[in-house]
Design an enzyme around this catalytic site. Structure first.
Site, PDB file in Angstrom:
ATOM      1  N   CYS B  11       0.844  -1.201   0.000  1.00 43.81           N
ATOM      2  CA  CYS B  11       0.000   0.000   0.000  1.00 43.81           C
ATOM      3  C   CYS B  11       0.884   1.257   0.000  1.00 43.81           C
ATOM      4  O   CYS B  11       2.108   1.179   0.029  1.00 43.81           O
ATOM      5  CB  CYS B  11      -0.897   0.009   1.235  1.00 43.81           C
ATOM      6  SG  CYS B  11       0.039   0.200   2.759  1.00 43.81           S
ATOM      7  N   CYS B  14       3.243   1.497   2.918  1.00 44.08           N
ATOM      8  CA  CYS B  14       4.366   0.555   2.782  1.00 44.08           C
ATOM      9  C   CYS B  14       5.452   1.182   1.906  1.00 44.08           C
ATOM     10  O   CYS B  14       6.647   1.116   2.230  1.00 44.08           O
ATOM     11  CB  CYS B  14       3.911  -0.762   2.148  1.00 44.08           C
ATOM     12  SG  CYS B  14       2.671  -1.661   3.084  1.00 44.08           S
TER      13      CYS B  14
END
Lengths: 141, 79
Positions: B11, B14
């Site tokens: 995501c 991340c």
């Protein structure tokens, strides 16, 4: 589990690990709530063991919730030991007596419903962990 | 050699954590490698319940948030 923090409002739920009936109610209520999607489950034993992943997950969660069987409140104290004050629920404060409260579906649902409604009597209570790190219950909680 | 692992399914947070960890490592002038761990069962093996998470040499330093570069430097440095 494995919740992405891009979603806000991450809740992690922990339950009592004791062998008494109220501990069983706490454990099964936690599993039921997790399956319902009320929160994500985690592992209080992992925090007690000092596993960095569990500890950092607790610190990164928006809310940590504990369900303890009795007022010894081991789960809550384990979190307090790492500097986290959880929302605390205690089964014996919901009308259940330790040693004479079988973990029936009705009992488990009563605890779940109290938690869904946020009926926590103990969340503001300040507690201190035992100096030896043990709860002193002799495996009864 | 520092082994830096970024745990997460890929995501935005991340990616931001990976970028921050790389910048922090470069500024520290350390020798490092970055490994991205996206497989959920592998992430669970670390006891990580919320992502992204930063792991330095096998120890989870943070989970569920993206710290600043200075904070990551301290985490890499073991402080």
């Amino acid at each position: 589990m494995g919740e992405c923090a891009c979603n806000t409002g991450t809740k992690l739920l922990y339950s009592c690990s004791g062998n008494a009936d109220v501990g069983e109610i706490a454990d099964r209520a936690a599993r039921k709530l997790r399956k319902e999607g009320y929160s994500h489950g985690s592992c209080i034993a992992g925090i007690g063991a000092g596993i960095s992943g569990y500890i950092q997950s607790a610190k990164g969660a928006d809310v940590n919730i504990t369900i303890d069987g009795c007022s010894v409140a081991c789960s809550r104290k384990i979190l307090e030991n790492i500097g986290i004050v959880p929302v605390s629920y205690i089964v014996t404060e919901m009308g259940f007596k330790k040693g004479s409260s079988p973990a029936t579906p009705e009992a488990i649902e009563t605890v779940c419903e109290n938690i869904r409604k946020g009926n926590s009597a103990t969340v503001k209570e300040k507690t201190f962990a035992a100096a030896d790190g043990g709860c002193g219950c002799g495996g009864k909680c | 050699m520092y082994k830096i692992e970024i745990l997460g399914t890929g995501c935005a947070k991340c990616n931001k954590l990976e970028e921050t960890a790389r910048k922090a490592s470069e500024e520290m002038g350390i020798e490092y490698e970055v490994v991205k761990v996206k497989e959920i069962n592998k992430i669970m093996e670390y006891g990580v319940m919320i992502t992204p998470a930063l792991v330095v040499n096998g120890e989870v330093k943070v989970a569920g948030k993206v710290p600043s570069i200075e904070e990551v430097k301290k985490m890499i440095g073991g402080k």
